[in-house]
Design an enzyme around this catalytic site. Sequence first.
Site: not given
Lengths: 405, 385
Positions: A335, A165, A298
């Site tokens: 995501h 990520c 995030h």
Amino acid sequence: MIPHMSNRGAVVTGCGVINAIATDFDGFGSAMAQAQSGLGDINSFPADGLRNPRACEASGFDAEAIRIKRGDKRMDRSSALTLAAFDQAMEMAQLDPATVNPRRGAVLSGSTLGGARTGMGYYRGQRAGKRRPSTLRDYSLHSPGYRLCIETGFMGPNLVYSTACTSSNLALATAQDLIRAGKADVVLVAGFDPMSEVSAAGFSVMRNVSPELCRPFDKDRQGLVLGEGSALMIVEAEDFAAKRGAPVMAKLRGYGLSSDAHHMTAPDVTAQGPMAAMRKALEMGGADAAQVDFICAHGTGTLHNDAIEAKALHGVLGERAAEVPAASIKSMVGHTLGAAGTMNAVAAMAARAKNIIPPTVNFREAEANNPLSCAPEARTGQPSLVLSNTLGFGGSNCSVLMELA
Amino acid sequence: MTTDNRIAITGLGLVGPWGTGLDGLWDAQTDGDADFTPCSRYDNGLPAAEAQKLDLRRMLKSGQLSRAPLVSQYAVAATHLAVTQANMLPERGSKNGGVGIVFGTSNGPGAATQQIYDDLIDTGPTGVKPRVFQESVFNAPASLVSIHFGFAGPIQVVPAAGCSGTAVLYQAQMMLAQPGIEAVIALCSDEMCDAIQKGLRDLKWHADYDGQGSLTDGAVAGEGAVAMILERASHAEARGAEVLAELAGVGLANDAAALGRPAKDGRGLVAAMETALEDAQAQADTVDMILTGSAATKIEDQLESAAITTVFGAQSPAQGSSKRSTGFAMGTAALVEIALAVAAINRNATPASVAGDTPKIDAVLCNAIGLNGQFGATLIKGAAA
């Protein structure tokens, strides 16, 4: 040798974006203002057996048009996504690449599973005895970046970071270093990840995927939904941009990197790692935590990840963490894995252009512990100093501090 | 250069077909093709340079990593050897935010990825195993090193095929400029897997056997890991660490040519070599030996030869590489050559795989060639007296 890091500024002069709710920068701002969700049935491959057969695919993106424009019918989706964002960014920045010394132009990308679709397709063929080697030339993670080098003539480093990520936030961080070290004048920073069977199956069996909606920071959140897309930024040395009179969208003030050194998938409940990353970003940017006026979180929507990030934010910002406007764009675009860092950064700039704070759609009620100020609808606001977080699989953390123009 | 911006190499850990350690790598060098045999873990009949089996349980006094992918096992083992040599082995359970990791690889956990592909084809999404998926991401080996040794500084992962070693050193230079960073583990690791070898053969990049059982043109895939401990020379001096060599300069570039068709004039490698020399504030005529980056394919041999002529003229230094002795270790290949350069400097001798002799070996330029127009060059110099 160890380079001398000067205080040379790094600014953003153009950006492009493709995701589940938009196919350009202006559209991204408008879609966020309307709190749109990109969640829909997965069309890229059969979704039978997945924990959630829905995800945020960039269904409005015409990859074929990019392939035709470049005369390359076998182009991987990662390359198509990246080139589409590049076209937009170059137009916005009005940058003539011929004005850049080729060795002082660089391309830095972030991706987790970039060529997975091509790899999977090739392997299927290999097992069936039908091989098409020419497709493999676009398999490697640095292929999209190399295509950007070919387009611009940039001969500096073409690097791709793959720290899950945090990948494209790491690219943004390194762009600052290249400019501060005097190694580059212009850096193309891209994040990309396409929807793939591999990531969908992997996150599904790990039970990270929400069986319903994605509700970051909500007390009833159940997990993430996957997304895909690309977000690309043209980062120039401040002096280089000023010399050519380029419009500045944002200044990259600093970054912080850390690792948990704890566990492959479980975040460290002490939140020391993310706190260290955020503090380093503030310190490098010469900013006080009290000056942060937007947290581009995030916020994956998983139980543990959000709890740790919220705890870290409270650790760094103190009581203000419950008041500073915060958002997770993953509630809208899913995501996007390696693209999450640049996607956040472009979201912050797109929101600023529309004078909004992005919404966290599906958010209903905050946690009692370490609550954040999220809202399901866009709020009016003019964010200026943005802390953008990414917390990765394997315990790597990267925060970026941006000052919006 | 002042002491403060010089980079000292204070530890080197190696794992590969030669076993472990620098002496093993040196002794494995040959002046022609080694006898490559197919990998024992699968049966595709292609020549390979398989790493020797590790006894991690004995080395680490822990059985926890025996189920990890080989790429991660190699990475942890190489790091253990390097930090031990540098006298930096941390106490178990401690955490140190002053040590960062930069990791490079070509294919990462390739066998785990192949396993996921097989599971998806044979069973569908539910057949994918959670543990295999979490170990399949490129950063998994670096994270495992971070967790095992408690290194809580930054982790950076730069998959750059055959250029990974140079990319790692390029990042490490910048990481050492960050406040609070005492040392950087520059680490590369790769494992062979059946599908990748076959794919590279399909691309005509990988060597095969001809009808007489001799090797055809092309690379022989290898595997293994190299870990290098880098720190400011002043930091190494202050703690009394032995300096094996200095990382004098690094250059990274690309040729901006065409996908799958690198520029034959080697312009990308020229840019990388010139940048490395500039970074080291060195002239071409101070280079004593070149360890080449070509994987032994015709096009790479051709462009590298052209690039060396452009930079060094007709009188270029002695050249060679380990690739026909110990294989092309994919993402680890560049660090293998750099380790060989350190050994050559410390012995003041050319390895058996390098043609020609030279009166002294104090500055070695190590080239690297990746896929898709990536090129790197690194100048290694002997430790300053």
